[in-house]
Scaffold this motif. Structure first.
Motif, PDB file in Angstrom:
ATOM      1  N   PRO A   7       0.849  -1.233   0.040  1.00  0.00           N
ATOM      2  CA  PRO A   7       0.065  -0.055  -0.044  1.00  0.00           C
ATOM      3  C   PRO A   7       0.857   1.074  -0.053  1.00  0.00           C
ATOM      4  O   PRO A   7       0.294   2.306  -0.675  1.00  0.00           O
ATOM      5  N   GLY A   8       1.991   1.331   0.514  1.00  0.00           N
ATOM      6  CA  GLY A   8       2.692   2.420   0.641  1.00  0.00           C
ATOM      7  C   GLY A   8       3.453   2.818  -0.675  1.00  0.00           C
ATOM      8  O   GLY A   8       3.855   3.958  -0.864  1.00  0.00           O
ATOM      9  N   LEU A   9       3.511   1.964  -1.645  1.00  0.00           N
ATOM     10  CA  LEU A   9       4.181   2.085  -3.113  1.00  0.00           C
ATOM     11  C   LEU A   9       3.085   2.819  -3.927  1.00  0.00           C
ATOM     12  O   LEU A   9       3.380   3.259  -5.097  1.00  0.00           O
ATOM     13  N   ARG A  10       1.730   3.262  -3.503  1.00  0.00           N
ATOM     14  CA  ARG A  10       0.705   3.919  -4.280  1.00  0.00           C
ATOM     15  C   ARG A  10       0.881   3.663  -5.693  1.00  0.00           C
ATOM     16  O   ARG A  10       1.332   4.358  -6.642  1.00  0.00           O
ATOM     17  N   THR A  54       4.361   7.099  14.659  1.00  0.00           N
ATOM     18  CA  THR A  54       4.700   6.076  13.715  1.00  0.00           C
ATOM     19  C   THR A  54       3.794   5.049  14.024  1.00  0.00           C
ATOM     20  O   THR A  54       3.493   4.731  15.298  1.00  0.00           O
ATOM     21  N   ARG A  55       3.677   3.861  13.262  1.00  0.00           N
ATOM     22  CA  ARG A  55       3.045   2.829  13.279  1.00  0.00           C
ATOM     23  C   ARG A  55       3.536   1.606  12.569  1.00  0.00           C
ATOM     24  O   ARG A  55       4.280   1.940  11.678  1.00  0.00           O
ATOM     25  N   PRO A  56       3.479   0.333  12.869  1.00  0.00           N
ATOM     26  CA  PRO A  56       4.038  -0.688  11.995  1.00  0.00           C
ATOM     27  C   PRO A  56       3.529  -0.512  10.579  1.00  0.00           C
ATOM     28  O   PRO A  56       2.460  -0.237  10.293  1.00  0.00           O
ATOM     29  N   ASP A  57       4.491  -0.684   9.642  1.00  0.00           N
ATOM     30  CA  ASP A  57       4.030  -0.596   8.242  1.00  0.00           C
ATOM     31  C   ASP A  57       3.698  -2.368   7.950  1.00  0.00           C
ATOM     32  O   ASP A  57       4.351  -3.226   7.875  1.00  0.00           O
ATOM     33  N   VAL A  58       2.352  -2.289   7.374  1.00  0.00           N
ATOM     34  CA  VAL A  58       1.840  -3.666   7.543  1.00  0.00           C
ATOM     35  C   VAL A  58       1.266  -4.137   5.939  1.00  0.00           C
ATOM     36  O   VAL A  58       0.811  -3.315   5.299  1.00  0.00           O
ATOM     37  N   LEU A  59       1.516  -5.347   5.461  1.00  0.00           N
ATOM     38  CA  LEU A  59       1.179  -5.831   4.558  1.00  0.00           C
ATOM     39  C   LEU A  59       0.596  -7.313   4.753  1.00  0.00           C
ATOM     40  O   LEU A  59       1.013  -7.975   5.451  1.00  0.00           O
ATOM     41  N   GLU A  60      -1.015  -7.029   4.221  1.00  0.00           N
ATOM     42  CA  GLU A  60      -1.664  -8.539   4.547  1.00  0.00           C
ATOM     43  C   GLU A  60      -1.584  -8.876   6.061  1.00  0.00           C
ATOM     44  O   GLU A  60      -1.687 -10.043   6.255  1.00  0.00           O
ATOM     45  N   GLY A  61      -1.837  -7.848   6.898  1.00  0.00           N
ATOM     46  CA  GLY A  61      -2.009  -7.898   8.246  1.00  0.00           C
ATOM     47  C   GLY A  61      -0.883  -8.241   9.132  1.00  0.00           C
ATOM     48  O   GLY A  61      -0.967  -8.389  10.039  1.00  0.00           O
ATOM     49  N   TYR A  94       9.869  -1.966  10.415  1.00  0.00           N
ATOM     50  CA  TYR A  94       9.695  -0.995   9.331  1.00  0.00           C
ATOM     51  C   TYR A  94       8.313  -0.097   9.751  1.00  0.00           C
ATOM     52  O   TYR A  94       7.448  -0.664  10.295  1.00  0.00           O
ATOM     53  N   SER A  95       8.129   1.157   9.464  1.00  0.00           N
ATOM     54  CA  SER A  95       7.312   1.866  10.037  1.00  0.00           C
ATOM     55  C   SER A  95       6.665   2.571   8.846  1.00  0.00           C
ATOM     56  O   SER A  95       7.138   2.917   7.706  1.00  0.00           O
ATOM     57  N   VAL A  96       5.604   3.396   9.412  1.00  0.00           N
ATOM     58  CA  VAL A  96       4.895   4.213   8.261  1.00  0.00           C
ATOM     59  C   VAL A  96       4.230   5.380   9.385  1.00  0.00           C
ATOM     60  O   VAL A  96       3.829   5.287  10.495  1.00  0.00           O
ATOM     61  N   ASP A  97       4.152   6.788   8.674  1.00  0.00           N
ATOM     62  CA  ASP A  97       3.520   7.818   9.657  1.00  0.00           C
ATOM     63  C   ASP A  97       2.330   8.172   9.005  1.00  0.00           C
ATOM     64  O   ASP A  97       1.897   7.629   8.031  1.00  0.00           O
ATOM     65  N   ASP A  98       1.635   9.305   9.670  1.00  0.00           N
ATOM     66  CA  ASP A  98       0.202   9.642   9.183  1.00  0.00           C
ATOM     67  C   ASP A  98       0.374  10.038   7.887  1.00  0.00           C
ATOM     68  O   ASP A  98      -0.773  10.161   7.170  1.00  0.00           O
ATOM     69  N   GLY A 100       1.980   8.732   5.495  1.00  0.00           N
ATOM     70  CA  GLY A 100       2.148   7.690   4.410  1.00  0.00           C
ATOM     71  C   GLY A 100       3.738   7.428   4.348  1.00  0.00           C
ATOM     72  O   GLY A 100       4.078   6.607   3.345  1.00  0.00           O
ATOM     73  N   ARG A 101       4.583   8.192   5.033  1.00  0.00           N
ATOM     74  CA  ARG A 101       6.219   8.136   4.635  1.00  0.00           C
ATOM     75  C   ARG A 101       6.484   6.930   5.412  1.00  0.00           C
ATOM     76  O   ARG A 101       6.395   6.563   6.671  1.00  0.00           O
TER      77      ARG A 101
END
Length: 162
Positions: A7-10, A54-61, A94-98, A100-101
């Motif tokens: 999702p982060g790759l847009r 930040t929160r965990p960068d999640v792929l498929e849960g 691996y993290s992501v912020d609000d 989307g970074r």
């Protein structure tokens, strides 16, 4: 490739080559004998280890914990001044912020060259720990071990990736 798009790759994969830096790189290094090992974990298991905002960068849960180990061969400051090779091992999330970074959060960064550890800490704010790090690559895979010297809590470990 399995067709999944993070999702982060847009909308697709990043370019094959990173864009050029706006100026000269302060440090140039080449990695050798690299091992990347990742474990999928529940995001809740690591969320408390991430910085605020930040929160965990999640792929498929799931999110990943990574062990990355390598030899830094022939590093040079400003492309000219040799600083000395060293071995490194780090544990990362691996993290992501609000906004989307996406980012990498290092839980540990262990290196076996005290001058590089001190310079990284003092000049660049890199949270290196001085450790005994040994890496070996052979026909059965890559193996490594570390024992932390200073600073931080005692830590030790070993691995083998076939």
């Amino acid at each position: 490739m399995d067709g999944r798009v993070h999702p982060g790759l847009r909308g697709g994969l990043p370019p094959a080559r990173a864009p050029r830096l706006p100026g000269a790189a302060a440090l140039v290094q080449h990695w050798r004998d690299v091992v990347f090992v990742h474990w999928a974990v529940e995001p809740e298991a690591v969320a408390g280890l991430l910085p605020p905002g930040t929160r965990p960068d999640v792929l498929e849960g799931r999110t990943d914990v990574g062990l990355v180990a390598f030899r830094v061969a022939a590093p040079r400051l400003f492309g000219a001044v040799p600083t000395g090779a060293f071995d490194e091992a780090n544990v990362r999330l691996y993290s992501v912020d609000d906004q989307g970074r996406q980012g990498v959060v290092f839980l540990s960064m262990d290196a076996d060259a005290l001058p590089s550890v001190l310079a990284g800490r003092a000049l660049a704010g890199v949270p290196y720990m001085w450790s005994d790090v040994s890496l070996a690559t052979g026909p059965t895979g890559t193996a490594g071990a570390l024992r932390r010297r200073f600073p931080g809590p005692p830590a030790a470990g070993h691995w083998h990736a076939a």
